[in-house]
Write a protein that holds these residues in place. Structure first.
Motif, short mmCIF file in Angstrom:
data_model
loop_
_atom_site.label_atom_id
_atom_site.label_comp_id
_atom_site.label_asym_id
_atom_site.label_seq_id
_atom_site.Cartn_x
_atom_site.Cartn_y
_atom_site.Cartn_z
N TRP A 199 9.37 -10.64 -1.27
CA TRP A 199 7.91 -10.54 -1.31
C TRP A 199 7.25 -11.92 -1.35
N THR A 200 7.93 -12.89 -1.91
CA THR A 200 7.40 -14.26 -1.88
C THR A 200 7.32 -14.76 -0.44
N GLU A 201 8.40 -14.58 0.30
CA GLU A 201 8.43 -15.02 1.69
C GLU A 201 7.50 -14.17 2.56
N TYR A 202 7.30 -12.93 2.18
CA TYR A 202 6.34 -12.06 2.89
C TYR A 202 4.94 -12.64 2.78
N VAL A 203 4.56 -13.04 1.56
CA VAL A 203 3.23 -13.62 1.35
C VAL A 203 3.09 -14.93 2.14
N ILE A 204 4.16 -15.72 2.19
CA ILE A 204 4.11 -16.98 2.96
C ILE A 204 3.96 -16.68 4.46
N ARG A 205 4.76 -15.71 4.96
CA ARG A 205 4.72 -15.39 6.40
C ARG A 205 3.35 -14.90 6.83
N TYR A 206 2.70 -14.13 5.98
CA TYR A 206 1.43 -13.52 6.36
C TYR A 206 0.24 -14.19 5.68
N LYS A 207 0.40 -15.49 5.39
CA LYS A 207 -0.72 -16.33 4.95
C LYS A 207 -1.52 -15.72 3.80
N GLY A 208 -0.82 -15.33 2.75
CA GLY A 208 -1.48 -14.73 1.59
C GLY A 208 -1.44 -13.22 1.59
N ALA A 209 -0.98 -12.62 2.69
CA ALA A 209 -0.79 -11.16 2.80
C ALA A 209 -2.00 -10.37 2.31
N PRO A 210 -3.17 -10.58 2.92
CA PRO A 210 -4.37 -9.85 2.49
C PRO A 210 -4.26 -8.34 2.68
N LEU A 211 -3.32 -7.89 3.54
CA LEU A 211 -3.16 -6.45 3.74
C LEU A 211 -2.66 -5.73 2.49
N LEU A 212 -2.08 -6.49 1.56
CA LEU A 212 -1.61 -5.89 0.31
C LEU A 212 -2.75 -5.56 -0.64
N ARG A 213 -3.90 -6.14 -0.40
CA ARG A 213 -5.02 -6.01 -1.32
C ARG A 213 -5.57 -4.59 -1.37
N SER A 214 -5.69 -4.06 -2.57
CA SER A 214 -6.27 -2.73 -2.76
C SER A 214 -7.78 -2.78 -2.52
N ALA A 215 -8.30 -1.71 -1.99
CA ALA A 215 -9.75 -1.62 -1.75
C ALA A 215 -10.54 -1.64 -3.06
N THR A 216 -9.85 -1.40 -4.17
CA THR A 216 -10.56 -1.37 -5.46
C THR A 216 -10.75 -2.75 -6.07
N VAL A 217 -10.09 -3.78 -5.51
CA VAL A 217 -10.22 -5.13 -6.06
C VAL A 217 -11.69 -5.57 -6.00
N GLY A 218 -12.22 -5.95 -7.14
CA GLY A 218 -13.59 -6.42 -7.21
C GLY A 218 -14.64 -5.33 -7.27
N THR A 219 -14.20 -4.07 -7.26
CA THR A 219 -15.17 -2.97 -7.34
C THR A 219 -15.76 -2.91 -8.75
N PRO A 220 -17.09 -2.88 -8.89
CA PRO A 220 -17.69 -2.76 -10.23
C PRO A 220 -17.20 -1.50 -10.94
N TRP A 221 -17.06 -1.58 -12.25
CA TRP A 221 -16.49 -0.48 -13.02
C TRP A 221 -17.28 0.81 -12.84
N TYR A 222 -18.59 0.69 -12.75
CA TYR A 222 -19.40 1.91 -12.65
C TYR A 222 -19.21 2.60 -11.29
N GLN A 223 -18.82 1.81 -10.28
CA GLN A 223 -18.50 2.42 -8.99
C GLN A 223 -17.07 2.98 -9.01
N TYR A 224 -16.14 2.22 -9.62
CA TYR A 224 -14.75 2.65 -9.68
C TYR A 224 -14.62 4.00 -10.37
N TYR A 225 -15.33 4.16 -11.48
CA TYR A 225 -15.27 5.42 -12.23
C TYR A 225 -16.34 6.42 -11.79
N LEU A 226 -17.03 6.12 -10.68
CA LEU A 226 -18.04 7.00 -10.08
C LEU A 226 -19.19 7.32 -11.04
N ILE A 227 -19.46 6.37 -11.94
CA ILE A 227 -20.55 6.59 -12.90
C ILE A 227 -21.88 6.74 -12.17
#
Length: 524
Positions: A458-486
């Motif tokens: 996985w280390t070499e995977y991240v290197i090969r794909y320049k930080g591997a942004p495809l691994l990033r979950s869509a929830t990263v940075g989502t405000p808590w009130y949106q995440y919990y559908l408040i």
């Protein structure tokens, strides 16, 4: 014609050999990696040393900032040893007695310690090697670091514009989870520092939730605020760590679902439990002989690298000595000083090769504090554990093994000699503990590839794909009130409330008209 064919075959074979040699001895896509590991505790560093060495073995060039330098031609050590106090064998066991706290108190205490003691990591910026690195035109492809009690490493990520991989030497903490959008699952997954199990009643779930929020907010308000100030002061960089940490490519966690709880993981969370377990090495001659000649087996007793073994209170030390004097097994005990009244079946040493001792088939029981490294080693070798957890994640670790039938737990604060004797003799004579430990070991070892291979891949995977942004979950940075559908629930609540009020008003108006009509009819 035949001679030409032989020449062609010879040339083909030679070319193939050259390709194989080049492939094996000239690693492709080698990277320049910056590794930042400022934690002063040896146990936090020993987790990743085999990983760093293996990356170096693969041809990657490593520059590492650490208190524990590594010898390898591809590793450039920037030692910060001496810039901060080293904590090995410094915690006094007897001072912990009677200080067991509830889930919220434990969380507050941990966050406060992070804030109060976290200033020591600022000292690494005063080391000449670190200053030289920061002022150099060095180019790196990746930053690797532990994400535990500080985020000063983000200054390096920002300075060199690097993708970065986070590492956790324990189960994921709330701020680790937040960084990669990992679901918290607080209804059935205990927050690491609470010591709760997976089966939680309403009170447990409430404590788990409050503790989690306290940890997350406390880390953000105290630790992260201080780190931003240090980075600004030392590097002349003004950054928002709240935002920068969300750029993490992935986190590798020193856990495995067979040991702790099984839980849903986002792609950016990779379990590498057992990454520190290296091949067995020969034991020192005296220890090898001591274990080999133990007709009734051996008990290994160690309270880890942070706790000072000899700081047991005199009363509790004597309890163990009395019990050991009654049993036929030999005992190997990590003990730093003199041990008055030591029975003949007890050997003490300041430090022992724990991993290799636990691998010996004549070791029948491991008495420990429940630290994750020793617990993992015991699970790997199928050795039952009797634990006295002291702080941090230790209660959570050992409760998980107790649930699997391969461990028992004692409370150091209210130990008594009878309990120690009963639990030791029961675990040595009841075959169910060894059976469960063996089953757990088999499940722990059974995986598609070893932990170290997984980490390197996985280390070499991240290197090969320049930080591997495809691994990033869509929830990263989502405000808590949106995440919990408040916000959605609030709108639904308003909508339903509006409809109910309108219906109520309409019905009330209709009824009022009917009543007025009837009233008029009666009057007429």
């Amino acid at each position: 014609m035949e001679s030409q064919l032989k020449v062609l075959m010879f040339v083909h074979g030679a070319c193939t050999s050259v390709i194989i040699i080049v492939t094996v001895f000239s690693p492709a896509n080698t990277a320049n990696i910056l590794a930042v590991f400022p934690h002063q505790g040896f146990s936090h560093n020993v987790v990743y040393q085999p990983y760093i060495l293996e990356l170096a073995n693969r041809g990657h060039n490593i520059t590492i900032i650490t208190n524990y330098p590594l010898e390898h031609p591809n590793i450039n050590n920037i030692s910060i040893r001496g810039s901060m106090p080293i904590s090995n064998n410094k915690k006094n066991i007897s001072h912990i007695e009677g200080k067991f706290m509830n889930e919220i108190q434990s969380s507050i205490s941990t966050i406060w310690n992070f804030h109060y003691r976290g200033k020591i990591y600022e000292a690494m910026f005063t080391v000449d090697g670190v200053k030289k690195l920061l002022n150099s035109p060095s180019k790196f492809d990746l930053l690797i670091t532990e994400h535990f009690n500080n985020e000063l490493f983000l200054g390096f990520a920002f300075k060199f514009n690097l993708p970065f991989i986070l590492l956790s030497s324990c189960n994921m903490l709330p701020w680790n989870q937040h960084a990669i959008g990992q679901p918290y699952s607080l209804a059935n997954i205990p927050s690491t520092l609470t010591g709760l199990g997976t089966k939680m009643n309403f009170y447990n779930r409430a404590m788990n939730t409050i503790s989690h929020i306290v940890q997350l907010l406390g880390y953000k308000l105290f630790r992260r605020t201080r780190d931003e100030a240090i980075i600004k002061q030392k590097l002349d960089i003004e950054v928002s760590l709240d935002q920068l940490i969300l750029n993490a490519s992935l986190i590798m966690v020193n856990t495995h679902f067979t040991m702790l709880e099984s839980k849903p993981l986002v792609p950016a969370a990779v379990e590498v439990g057992g990454i520190h377990i290296t091949p067995i090495k020969p034991l020192p001659v005296d220890i090898q002989k001591y274990i080999d000649e133990a007709e009734n087996g051996v008990i290994y007793f160690c309270m880890g690298s942070l706790l000072l073994g000899e700081s047991f209170s005199a009363e509790k030390r004597q309890m163990f000595l009395n019990v050991f004097d009654k049993i036929p097994q030999r005992i190997l005990w990590k003990w730093e000083g003199e041990l008055p009244g030591k029975p003949s079946n007890v050997m003490i040493q300041k430090w022992m090769p724990q991993r290799d001792i636990l691998a010996h088939p004549n070791v029948k029981l491991f008495i420990s504090h429940g630290g994750l490294l020793g617990t993992t080693e015991a699970v790997h070798e199928g050795v039952p554990i009797l634990s006295m957890p002291m702080f941090g994640d230790q209660v959570t670790n050992i409760k998980a093994i107790v649930r699997r039938g391969a461990a028992e737990m004692m409370n150091y604060g209210d130990l008594n000699e009878d309990e120690i004797f009963v639990k030791i003799t029961s675990m040595l004579t009841n075959p169910i503990y060894k059976q469960k430990a063996k089953e757990l070991s088999e499940a722990f070892r059974d995986r598609p590839m070893p932990a170290l291979e997984t980490a390197v891949y996985w280390t070499e995977y991240v290197i090969r794909y320049k930080g591997a942004p495809l691994l990033r979950s869509a929830t990263v940075g989502t405000p808590w009130y949106q995440y919990y559908l408040i916000d959605v629930l609030f709108v639904i609540f308003l909508f339903v409330t509006t409809i109910v009020v309108l219906l109520y008003c309409l019905i009330f108006k209709v009824l009022l008209r009917l009543l007025n009509r009837k009233s008029k009819e009666k009057q007429s």
